[in-house]
Design a protein around this motif. Structure first.
Motif, PDB file in Angstrom:
ATOM      1  N   UNK A 127       0.831  -1.203   0.000  1.00  0.00           N
ATOM      2  CA  UNK A 127       0.000   0.000   0.000  1.00  0.00           C
ATOM      3  C   UNK A 127       0.866   1.253   0.000  1.00  0.00           C
ATOM      4  N   UNK A 128       2.044   1.177   0.618  1.00  0.00           N
ATOM      5  CA  UNK A 128       2.970   2.309   0.575  1.00  0.00           C
ATOM      6  C   UNK A 128       3.414   2.567  -0.857  1.00  0.00           C
ATOM      7  N   UNK A 129       3.702   1.493  -1.593  1.00  0.00           N
ATOM      8  CA  UNK A 129       4.092   1.639  -2.995  1.00  0.00           C
ATOM      9  C   UNK A 129       2.945   2.225  -3.825  1.00  0.00           C
ATOM     10  N   UNK A 176       0.546   6.986  -6.610  1.00  0.00           N
ATOM     11  CA  UNK A 176      -0.526   7.978  -6.679  1.00  0.00           C
ATOM     12  C   UNK A 176       0.040   9.384  -6.558  1.00  0.00           C
ATOM     13  N   UNK A 177       0.945   9.589  -5.617  1.00  0.00           N
ATOM     14  CA  UNK A 177       1.510  10.920  -5.418  1.00  0.00           C
ATOM     15  C   UNK A 177       2.327  11.339  -6.635  1.00  0.00           C
ATOM     16  N   UNK A 178       3.086  10.415  -7.238  1.00  0.00           N
ATOM     17  CA  UNK A 178       3.900  10.740  -8.404  1.00  0.00           C
ATOM     18  C   UNK A 178       3.016  11.137  -9.580  1.00  0.00           C
ATOM     19  N   UNK A 226      -9.726  10.566 -13.770  1.00  0.00           N
ATOM     20  CA  UNK A 226     -10.067   9.239 -14.283  1.00  0.00           C
ATOM     21  C   UNK A 226      -8.799   8.501 -14.699  1.00  0.00           C
ATOM     22  N   UNK A 227      -7.882   9.214 -15.347  1.00  0.00           N
ATOM     23  CA  UNK A 227      -6.617   8.610 -15.768  1.00  0.00           C
ATOM     24  C   UNK A 227      -5.830   8.117 -14.559  1.00  0.00           C
ATOM     25  N   UNK A 228      -5.777   8.918 -13.510  1.00  0.00           N
ATOM     26  CA  UNK A 228      -5.098   8.498 -12.286  1.00  0.00           C
ATOM     27  C   UNK A 228      -5.744   7.247 -11.718  1.00  0.00           C
ATOM     28  N   UNK A 229      -7.073   7.238 -11.644  1.00  0.00           N
ATOM     29  CA  UNK A 229      -7.788   6.110 -11.062  1.00  0.00           C
ATOM     30  C   UNK A 229      -7.563   4.837 -11.871  1.00  0.00           C
ATOM     31  N   UNK A 230      -7.760   4.929 -13.180  1.00  0.00           N
ATOM     32  CA  UNK A 230      -7.639   3.741 -14.032  1.00  0.00           C
ATOM     33  C   UNK A 230      -6.212   3.195 -14.019  1.00  0.00           C
ATOM     34  N   UNK A 231      -5.228   4.074 -14.114  1.00  0.00           N
ATOM     35  CA  UNK A 231      -3.835   3.613 -14.142  1.00  0.00           C
ATOM     36  C   UNK A 231      -3.446   2.952 -12.828  1.00  0.00           C
ATOM     37  N   UNK A 255      -7.058   3.542  -1.232  1.00  0.00           N
ATOM     38  CA  UNK A 255      -5.932   4.462  -1.052  1.00  0.00           C
ATOM     39  C   UNK A 255      -6.128   5.720  -1.890  1.00  0.00           C
ATOM     40  N   UNK A 256      -6.613   5.552  -3.106  1.00  0.00           N
ATOM     41  CA  UNK A 256      -6.936   6.710  -3.946  1.00  0.00           C
ATOM     42  C   UNK A 256      -7.923   7.630  -3.249  1.00  0.00           C
ATOM     43  N   UNK A 257      -8.971   7.049  -2.691  1.00  0.00           N
ATOM     44  CA  UNK A 257      -9.990   7.856  -2.020  1.00  0.00           C
ATOM     45  C   UNK A 257      -9.404   8.598  -0.821  1.00  0.00           C
TER      46      UNK A 257
END
Length: 327
Positions: free
Chosen positions: A33-35, A40-42, A64-69, A188-190
């Motif tokens: 989860x740290x990875x 996500x931050x990058x 959406x791109x962040x979420x899907x990737x 984690x995204x949320x």
């Protein structure tokens, strides 16, 4: 099911729960989860460097791109590792699958976080209790009294009974470690970008909505499990817990979080919700449960017992189902 039969999956889920009970979140090797959080931050820095969302449609698309990737990479990486392990030896596949499932749940981690608040509260070390409460909630804790610190901790443990226990186990049962890790990535995204503030209102929209979708069924299952556990937990009321879900859950701004919070409030006979302060802004949260008594430190312990009771009920149910098929 992905990779395994439901009987194999049931045994591995029980093993994963036991591993988490005993070990929790290990510091080494680096927790997956740290990875995920680092990824996500990058990506966020690349797609959304501004402090404010300006163009709603463009920001939504980038979100959406962040979420899907993130979901795709999280699923694919674990799928590949599990596939390779299975090619080497079936038992290695069992071990890898079980280990990664255990990293998606956080029963011991939740308990430890709650106890870091409970112990200072019992000893009267209010500043320490406020500090540790601030680690698990987003609200301002610097001025909270004992009752409010208890409320914050109880709400966190109750809500995360879905996020950190039931949901990942549900998805692990359906799709082994890859699907469980996909869920953990969504969660984690949320937690990182799913906020309704100036910065993430549009960019975090997809992440927040997808987390709501994935938690919809598990949250309702958690409500049922909490009611069942309350029936055998001293000092709790299963009937009042069920009534609180029907009466208060829909008042919560989240379509899912209100269920475990109202279930715990009803079971304990206390009131949750109320006024929170976020970065100087006052937010009034719906009040859930009936204030039959004042909140006290032991409510933290009782909520942790409900948390463990849910995990025991799940493990026991899986073992019973497995044994039944052997008769």
């Amino acid at each position: 099911m992905l990779f395994y039969s439901w009987r194999e999956t049931a045994i591995m889920l029980v093993a994963a729960i036991i591993i988490d009970w005993l070990i929790g979140d290990p510091r080494w090797p680096t927790h997956p989860v740290i990875r995920i959080g680092q990824w996500i931050r990058w990506v966020e820095l690349k797609l959304h460097p501004e402090a404010v969302s300006r163009d709603s449609s463009r920001e939504r698309l980038r979100g959406v791109l962040l979420t899907v990737s993130t979901l795709t990479i999280s699923f694919a990486a674990i799928w590949l590792l599990l596939w390779v392990a299975r090619q080497i030896h079936p038992w290695l596949g069992y071990a890898v699958n079980t280990w990664f499932i255990s990293t998606t749940i956080a029963i011991k981690g939740l308990k430890d976080a709650a106890m870091k608040v409970y112990v200072p509260l019992m000893d009267g070390r209010m500043d320490e209790a406020r500090t540790y409460t601030g680690y698990i909630v987003g609200r301002n804790t610097s001025e909270l009294d004992e009752s409010e610190l208890t409320r914050a901790t109880v709400e966190t443990v109750a809500e995360n009974t879905v996020d950190a226990v039931v949901s990942p186990l549900v998805y692990a049962f359906l799709g082994a470690a890859p699907l469980a890790m996909l869920y953990r990535a969504a969660n984690t995204l949320d937690s990182m970008v799913g906020y309704k503030n100036d910065k993430y209102m549009f960019f975090g929209w997809a992440s927040a909505r997808w987390d709501d979708v994935m938690n919809w069924v598990p949250a309702r299952l958690t409500g049922i499990l909490l009611v069942l556990v309350a029936a055998v937990n001293r000092g709790c009321s299963a009937m009042r817990s069920a009534q609180a879900i029907r009466r208060f859950a829909r008042l919560h701004p989240s379509p899912n979080s209100g269920i475990p919070e109202s279930a715990v409030a009803g079971a304990l006979g206390i009131e949750l919700g109320g006024v929170n302060v976020y970065h100087g802004r006052i937010s009034e949260r719906a009040r859930m449960g009936w204030p039959l008594r004042e909140r006290c430190n032991d409510d933290i312990l009782n909520t942790v017992r409900l948390l463990y009771g849910v995990s025991i009920l799940i493990a026991g149910g899986l073992l019973c189902a497995y044994c039944w098929t052997l008769l």
